[in-house]
Design a protein around this motif. Sequence first.
Motif, short mmCIF file in Angstrom:
data_model
loop_
_atom_site.label_atom_id
_atom_site.label_comp_id
_atom_site.label_asym_id
_atom_site.label_seq_id
_atom_site.Cartn_x
_atom_site.Cartn_y
_atom_site.Cartn_z
N VAL A 15 -7.59 9.73 -2.25
CA VAL A 15 -6.40 10.57 -2.14
C VAL A 15 -5.88 10.91 -3.54
CG1 VAL A 15 -5.80 9.54 0.08
CG2 VAL A 15 -4.78 8.62 -2.01
N SER A 16 -4.99 11.89 -3.60
CA SER A 16 -4.47 12.34 -4.89
C SER A 16 -3.47 11.34 -5.47
CB SER A 16 -3.78 13.70 -4.73
OG SER A 16 -2.59 13.56 -3.97
N THR A 17 -3.21 11.50 -6.76
CA THR A 17 -2.23 10.64 -7.42
C THR A 17 -0.86 10.78 -6.77
OG1 THR A 17 -3.44 10.85 -9.51
CG2 THR A 17 -1.15 10.08 -9.64
N LEU A 18 -0.48 12.01 -6.41
CA LEU A 18 0.81 12.24 -5.77
C LEU A 18 0.88 11.56 -4.41
CD1 LEU A 18 3.57 13.57 -5.63
CD2 LEU A 18 2.46 15.64 -4.74
N GLU A 19 -0.18 11.66 -3.63
CA GLU A 19 -0.19 11.01 -2.31
C GLU A 19 -0.10 9.49 -2.45
OE1 GLU A 19 -2.79 14.02 0.51
OE2 GLU A 19 -3.82 12.87 -1.03
N ARG A 20 -0.77 8.97 -3.44
CA ARG A 20 -0.72 7.52 -3.68
C ARG A 20 0.69 7.08 -4.04
NH1 ARG A 20 -5.17 5.37 -7.77
NH2 ARG A 20 -3.80 6.42 -9.26
N GLN A 21 1.36 7.88 -4.88
CA GLN A 21 2.74 7.58 -5.24
C GLN A 21 3.65 7.66 -4.03
OE1 GLN A 21 4.26 6.81 -8.43
NE2 GLN A 21 5.91 6.32 -7.00
N ARG A 22 3.46 8.65 -3.18
CA ARG A 22 4.33 8.82 -2.02
C ARG A 22 4.12 7.72 -0.99
NH1 ARG A 22 3.66 14.37 0.57
NH2 ARG A 22 5.42 13.61 1.79
N ILE A 23 2.89 7.24 -0.85
CA ILE A 23 2.64 6.11 0.06
C ILE A 23 3.34 4.86 -0.47
CG2 ILE A 23 0.88 4.50 0.87
CD1 ILE A 23 0.95 6.90 2.57
N TYR A 24 3.27 4.65 -1.79
CA TYR A 24 3.99 3.52 -2.39
C TYR A 24 5.48 3.65 -2.13
CZ TYR A 24 6.03 0.53 -6.01
OH TYR A 24 6.78 -0.39 -6.68
N ASP A 25 6.02 4.86 -2.29
CA ASP A 25 7.44 5.09 -2.02
C ASP A 25 7.77 4.80 -0.55
OD1 ASP A 25 7.89 5.88 -4.63
OD2 ASP A 25 7.70 8.01 -4.20
N PHE A 31 -0.85 -0.22 -8.18
CA PHE A 31 -1.56 0.58 -9.18
C PHE A 31 -0.69 0.75 -10.42
CE2 PHE A 31 -2.93 2.09 -4.96
CZ PHE A 31 -4.28 1.73 -5.02
N LYS A 32 -1.29 0.72 -11.58
CA LYS A 32 -0.54 0.75 -12.82
C LYS A 32 0.14 2.08 -13.06
CE LYS A 32 -3.40 -2.70 -15.22
NZ LYS A 32 -4.29 -2.95 -16.37
N ASP A 33 -0.40 3.17 -12.52
CA ASP A 33 0.16 4.49 -12.82
C ASP A 33 1.31 4.87 -11.89
OD1 ASP A 33 -1.34 4.77 -10.56
OD2 ASP A 33 -2.46 6.55 -11.22
N LEU A 34 1.75 3.95 -11.04
CA LEU A 34 2.88 4.23 -10.17
C LEU A 34 4.19 4.05 -10.91
CD1 LEU A 34 1.72 2.33 -6.94
CD2 LEU A 34 1.61 4.80 -7.37
N LEU A 46 0.14 -1.87 1.07
CA LEU A 46 -0.95 -0.90 1.11
C LEU A 46 -2.22 -1.52 1.67
CD1 LEU A 46 -0.64 1.36 -2.06
CD2 LEU A 46 0.58 1.42 0.11
N GLU A 47 -2.44 -2.78 1.38
CA GLU A 47 -3.60 -3.47 1.93
C GLU A 47 -3.49 -3.57 3.45
OE1 GLU A 47 -5.04 -7.97 1.55
OE2 GLU A 47 -5.10 -6.88 -0.35
N ARG A 48 -2.30 -3.85 3.93
CA ARG A 48 -2.07 -3.91 5.37
C ARG A 48 -2.30 -2.55 6.02
NH1 ARG A 48 3.11 -3.06 7.86
NH2 ARG A 48 2.88 -3.39 10.11
N MET A 49 -1.84 -1.50 5.35
CA MET A 49 -2.04 -0.14 5.88
C MET A 49 -3.52 0.22 5.96
SD MET A 49 -1.53 3.24 3.70
CE MET A 49 -2.37 4.73 4.19
N VAL A 50 -4.29 -0.11 4.91
CA VAL A 50 -5.73 0.17 4.92
C VAL A 50 -6.41 -0.64 6.01
CG1 VAL A 50 -7.88 -0.07 3.61
CG2 VAL A 50 -5.84 0.86 2.50
#
Length: 403
Positions: free
Chosen positions: A374-384, A399-402, A240-244
């Motif tokens: 971004v939303s929690t769902l978007e954050r989860q989907r980017i992690y996926d 992120f802890k909530d993933l 995610l750091e690389r993506m940002v």
Amino acid sequence: TLSTQERERGKSDNYQDHQATEVIISSPIPPMQFPHFEKSKQTAAPGSREQSRRTPTPVSREQDISSLHVSKRHRKLLKTSPPVHHNSKSDSSPSSSSSSSSLSASLSSSSVVPPSASGSFTPDKWKKLVSIQEARRQLMKEMCAKYKSSISKTITGHHVRNLFVEDKYKLLYCQVPKAGCSNWKRTLMVLAGKAPNAQSIKHDTVHDGHHLKELNSFDRKGIMHRLETYTKVIFVREPLERMVSAYRDKFENPNNYYHSMFGKPIISKYRVNPSLEALKTGNGVTFKEFVQYLLDVHRPVGMDIHWDQANQLCNPCLIDYDFIGKFENMDEESNFLLRLIGAPPNVKLPNFKDRNPADKRTSTQITEKYFSQVSTLERQRIYDFYYTDYLMFNYTKPFKDLY
């Protein structure tokens, strides 16, 4: 929605449904970058990039393999086969590469500091770095055997399209943009005798000067010979750091190509009531719009090397890399690699930032700031989306909530 890249590239949408609700991966592999994993607080080497970006009580970005959980939904992501590229016989081989390079042999047979590196590494530090490499390579073998065993083992020119060749020191480097790529290319040019030092090489010369040989420019025999005998190297970064970092570089700074090629279609599809100026120039893509584009099954424009997954760029389940380095510990690990291959003592990887030097390097804190948009769902989907990279290269959840 969890397999946007796979769908775009024509992969099968029919996942095999495994009945196990959750599995635990157990492994004897020790923690990677920081061996004393039982200590929750780690101290980075003085002056290293890892230290400069950590909080006062830093925790390793790599996780303990014995505690790694892979859920059923993530197993589905991992079981999805990558695309098989059917090329002519001239650029393919019937089997994946194996490591028979001198570096691979030296890593597995000796922990003794060579005389050329005695001034840079203590015996304990050298032994630690050797064990880290062994653990990373073993983890990669286990992940590939477990989740990618069904992929085609035929190597084609497409699979090696991002590998650069340095024949003098028998080095193959797979470029992962935003993970020290430009400075590694500078170093390859110095090793090849094309420049006296890395600091003198401009950014455009590195990427547009055609000074480096690409592995896919060779015939099948030349490709396979180098894959089997050269030292194969990849450096990766927290996904995610690389993506940002890629977003900031390409969309927050003047860049005619990316604003025109990607900015205009992104704004056209995802912005409500865009201005005529924005549609004309492609300037001002927001991070949320960039995330929407990345997650879209029907993207208005394709993927780009700067934010594509590292495992897709370098194919580590087909190409047996001898050295897996981390951007977070770049200075030490790059110096370790250069000493391993017998590079001159004065050759070291530069650490300057020549593109948009006024911008701060993308850090954990900066990454968190962008993902708060971004939303929690978007954050989860980017992690996926980047989950395979997280697993193969052993990065902790950002992120802890993933889940």
